[in-house]
Design a protein around this motif. Structure first.
Motif, PDB file in Angstrom:
ATOM      1  N   ALA A 122       0.803  -1.220   0.000  1.00 41.82           N
ATOM      2  CA  ALA A 122       0.000   0.000   0.000  1.00 41.82           C
ATOM      3  C   ALA A 122       0.840   1.275   0.000  1.00 41.82           C
ATOM      4  O   ALA A 122       0.465   2.268  -0.621  1.00 41.82           O
ATOM      5  N   LEU A 123       1.984   1.235   0.687  1.00 44.27           N
ATOM      6  CA  LEU A 123       2.788   2.444   0.852  1.00 44.27           C
ATOM      7  C   LEU A 123       4.032   2.472  -0.018  1.00 44.27           C
ATOM      8  O   LEU A 123       4.719   3.492  -0.097  1.00 44.27           O
ATOM      9  N   GLY A 124       4.341   1.356  -0.663  1.00 46.05           N
ATOM     10  CA  GLY A 124       5.523   1.326  -1.518  1.00 46.05           C
ATOM     11  C   GLY A 124       6.790   1.066  -0.725  1.00 46.05           C
ATOM     12  O   GLY A 124       6.805   0.293   0.225  1.00 46.05           O
ATOM     13  N   ASP A 125       7.868   1.725  -1.111  1.00 46.97           N
ATOM     14  CA  ASP A 125       9.189   1.483  -0.537  1.00 46.97           C
ATOM     15  C   ASP A 125       9.255   2.031   0.892  1.00 46.97           C
ATOM     16  O   ASP A 125       9.206   3.236   1.110  1.00 46.97           O
ATOM     17  N   VAL A 126       9.357   1.139   1.879  1.00 44.07           N
ATOM     18  CA  VAL A 126       9.472   1.567   3.279  1.00 44.07           C
ATOM     19  C   VAL A 126      10.750   0.973   3.888  1.00 44.07           C
ATOM     20  O   VAL A 126      10.804   0.650   5.064  1.00 44.07           O
ATOM     21  N   ARG A 127      11.786   0.851   3.063  1.00 47.70           N
ATOM     22  CA  ARG A 127      13.001   0.160   3.496  1.00 47.70           C
ATOM     23  C   ARG A 127      13.683   0.816   4.690  1.00 47.70           C
ATOM     24  O   ARG A 127      14.401   0.156   5.424  1.00 47.70           O
ATOM     25  N   ASP A 128      13.471   2.119   4.888  1.00 51.08           N
ATOM     26  CA  ASP A 128      14.136   2.813   5.991  1.00 51.08           C
ATOM     27  C   ASP A 128      13.279   2.871   7.249  1.00 51.08           C
ATOM     28  O   ASP A 128      13.661   3.503   8.227  1.00 51.08           O
ATOM     29  N   ALA A 129      12.118   2.218   7.240  1.00 48.37           N
ATOM     30  CA  ALA A 129      11.176   2.348   8.354  1.00 48.37           C
ATOM     31  C   ALA A 129      11.049   1.058   9.147  1.00 48.37           C
ATOM     32  O   ALA A 129      11.158  -0.043   8.615  1.00 48.37           O
ATOM     33  N   LEU A 130      10.798   1.231  10.435  1.00 54.10           N
ATOM     34  CA  LEU A 130      10.383   0.134  11.302  1.00 54.10           C
ATOM     35  C   LEU A 130       8.871   0.004  11.194  1.00 54.10           C
ATOM     36  O   LEU A 130       8.142   0.999  11.306  1.00 54.10           O
ATOM     37  N   VAL A 131       8.378  -1.201  10.966  1.00 46.51           N
ATOM     38  CA  VAL A 131       6.937  -1.469  10.978  1.00 46.51           C
ATOM     39  C   VAL A 131       6.612  -2.191  12.278  1.00 46.51           C
ATOM     40  O   VAL A 131       7.249  -3.186  12.625  1.00 46.51           O
ATOM     41  N   ILE A 132       5.620  -1.684  13.005  1.00 45.02           N
ATOM     42  CA  ILE A 132       5.191  -2.306  14.251  1.00 45.02           C
ATOM     43  C   ILE A 132       3.719  -2.661  14.135  1.00 45.02           C
ATOM     44  O   ILE A 132       2.901  -1.850  13.686  1.00 45.02           O
ATOM     45  N   ASP A 133       3.382  -3.880  14.510  1.00 45.26           N
ATOM     46  CA  ASP A 133       2.009  -4.381  14.467  1.00 45.26           C
ATOM     47  C   ASP A 133       1.641  -4.836  15.880  1.00 45.26           C
ATOM     48  O   ASP A 133       2.043  -5.903  16.332  1.00 45.26           O
ATOM     49  N   ILE A 134       0.872  -3.995  16.585  1.00 41.28           N
ATOM     50  CA  ILE A 134       0.471  -4.305  17.956  1.00 41.28           C
ATOM     51  C   ILE A 134      -0.859  -5.044  17.905  1.00 41.28           C
ATOM     52  O   ILE A 134      -1.901  -4.467  17.579  1.00 41.28           O
ATOM     53  N   GLY A 135      -0.828  -6.331  18.197  1.00 42.50           N
ATOM     54  CA  GLY A 135      -2.039  -7.140  18.192  1.00 42.50           C
ATOM     55  C   GLY A 135      -2.563  -7.365  19.589  1.00 42.50           C
ATOM     56  O   GLY A 135      -2.143  -6.713  20.552  1.00 42.50           O
ATOM     57  N   GLY A 136      -3.482  -8.324  19.701  1.00 39.07           N
ATOM     58  CA  GLY A 136      -4.024  -8.647  21.010  1.00 39.07           C
ATOM     59  C   GLY A 136      -3.097  -9.514  21.831  1.00 39.07           C
ATOM     60  O   GLY A 136      -2.936  -9.310  23.040  1.00 39.07           O
ATOM     61  N   GLY A 137      -2.452 -10.493  21.177  1.00 37.11           N
ATOM     62  CA  GLY A 137      -1.598 -11.425  21.910  1.00 37.11           C
ATOM     63  C   GLY A 137      -0.125 -11.243  21.693  1.00 37.11           C
ATOM     64  O   GLY A 137       0.688 -11.718  22.494  1.00 37.11           O
ATOM     65  N   SER A 138       0.260 -10.568  20.597  1.00 37.26           N
ATOM     66  CA  SER A 138       1.680 -10.393  20.298  1.00 37.26           C
ATOM     67  C   SER A 138       1.901  -9.074  19.572  1.00 37.26           C
ATOM     68  O   SER A 138       0.957  -8.438  19.099  1.00 37.26           O
ATOM     69  N   THR A 139       3.167  -8.678  19.497  1.00 37.93           N
ATOM     70  CA  THR A 139       3.548  -7.476  18.763  1.00 37.93           C
ATOM     71  C   THR A 139       4.683  -7.849  17.821  1.00 37.93           C
ATOM     72  O   THR A 139       5.678  -8.444  18.250  1.00 37.93           O
ATOM     73  N   GLU A 140       4.511  -7.497  16.546  1.00 36.69           N
ATOM     74  CA  GLU A 140       5.511  -7.821  15.536  1.00 36.69           C
ATOM     75  C   GLU A 140       6.317  -6.582  15.167  1.00 36.69           C
ATOM     76  O   GLU A 140       5.772  -5.471  15.092  1.00 36.69           O
ATOM     77  N   PHE A 141       7.618  -6.803  14.933  1.00 31.28           N
ATOM     78  CA  PHE A 141       8.530  -5.747  14.528  1.00 31.28           C
ATOM     79  C   PHE A 141       9.227  -6.170  13.239  1.00 31.28           C
ATOM     80  O   PHE A 141       9.742  -7.290  13.146  1.00 31.28           O
ATOM     81  N   ILE A 142       9.259  -5.282  12.264  1.00 32.99           N
ATOM     82  CA  ILE A 142       9.946  -5.530  11.007  1.00 32.99           C
ATOM     83  C   ILE A 142      10.763  -4.283  10.695  1.00 32.99           C
ATOM     84  O   ILE A 142      10.222  -3.177  10.690  1.00 32.99           O
ATOM     85  N   TRP A 143      12.055  -4.452  10.448  1.00 31.12           N
ATOM     86  CA  TRP A 143      12.878  -3.262  10.227  1.00 31.12           C
ATOM     87  C   TRP A 143      14.114  -3.617   9.392  1.00 31.12           C
ATOM     88  O   TRP A 143      14.529  -4.779   9.324  1.00 31.12           O
ATOM     89  N   PRO A 144      14.721  -2.604   8.723  1.00 32.09           N
ATOM     90  CA  PRO A 144      15.917  -2.840   7.926  1.00 32.09           C
ATOM     91  C   PRO A 144      17.135  -2.954   8.831  1.00 32.09           C
ATOM     92  O   PRO A 144      17.397  -2.079   9.669  1.00 32.09           O
TER      93      PRO A 144
END
Length: 293
Positions: A122-144
């Protein structure tokens, strides 16, 4: 190709039906969300019978909606609550028996990768960004990081932290290791997905009616997250339920989710997070479209 994805989360069940060309941007056709709190009372390590029955009813309804909307493929995926449950196989069999569709239980890394795929779709190139997904049971981190994109899942989310009687010190301790791992890579920005982040964006804008177009791309500041958290924690649940932008069903867990986001922003010395509506649901549909092409 029209594809439906159903995300079976610890707090809510979500549906997205979208037109998804294999080499293009997906176009949402239908969305729905129901809070079933599948991860409720998970301290014993098992999915509670009442939560399972609530969740199965919603999954069946979402499958019917997807078929009526013309979905050629329906994908069901489960995350933290099912992943960690001692009775996960019973739940998988129950879903198949109720719908005729297999439920895919994602590992923490698969969940993170699919969230990242949804964001980049949806956002295109996000190679320089940390993506954080805060869910109900866990939190995911994706980063370069050195050697490419890194994926990590932490077994702490808004529901799990609420039920464990979260505190500021507890959240700092749970997320301390992952923040120490991320800091040396110095991501330039943060992108947030998931119900906690989108809810806080809606609350920051005092939305009476949720508008995904105004949530997607909204820049949520750490200062605003802090103000919302301190306001929330002073109020009883009944009073929180009346706050603009907050789904009443999320009123008991939103303080924990807000504090997780606040501590991550502070721990990485970031002053804001870019909010994305595109998340694991988008990732599931993009992945399936590629597999079917």
């Amino acid at each position: 190709m029209r594809i439906a994805a159903i995300d079976v989360g610890s707090n809510s069940i979500r549906l997205l039906v979208a037109d998804a060309p294999a080499d293009g941007v997906i176009t949402p056709v239908l969305r729905d969300l129901q809070t079933t709190r599948l991860g409720q009372g998970f301290a014993g390590g098992r999915l509670a019978d009442a939560a399972v029955h609530r969740t199965l009813d919603v999954i069946k309804d979402f499958v019917r909606q997807a078929r009526r909307a013309g979905a050629e493929k329906v994908v069901l995926a489960a995350t933290s609550a099912v992943r960690d449950a001692a009775n996960r196989e019973d739940f998988i069999h129950a879903v198949y028996g109720a719908t005729g569709y297999a439920l895919r239980v994602l590992s923490g890394e698969e969940e993170a990768r699919l969230s990242y795929l949804g964001v980049t779709g949806a956002l295109g190139d996000v190679r320089d960004a940390l993506v954080i997904d805060i869910g109900g049971g866990s939190t995911e981190f994706i980063w370069p990081g050195q050697g490419g994109i890194r994926f990590r899942s932490v077994n702490a989310g808004a529901v799990r932290m609420t039920e464990s009687g979260f505190g500021s010190g507890q959240i700092r301790a749970v997320f301390g290791d992952i923040l120490r791992d991320i800091r040396p890579d110095s991501p330039a920005d943060m992108i947030g997905v998931g119900g906690t982040v989108t809810t806080l964006a809606a609350m920051a804008q005092e939305m009476r009616t949720y508008d995904p177009d105004k949530v997607h791309g909204y820049r949520l500041t750490a200062a605003k997250v802090g103000k919302l958290y301190h306001a929330l924690r002073k109020l009883p649940v009944a009073a929180r339920q009346k706050m603009p932008g907050l789904q009443p069903e999320r009123a008991d867990i939103i303080p924990a989710g807000a504090l997780i986001l606040l501590r991550v922003l502070q721990g990485l010395n970031m002053d804001s997070v870019l909010v994305s509506e595109a998340d694991i649901l988008y990732g599931l549909i993009i992945w399936e479209a590629r597999e079917m092409s």
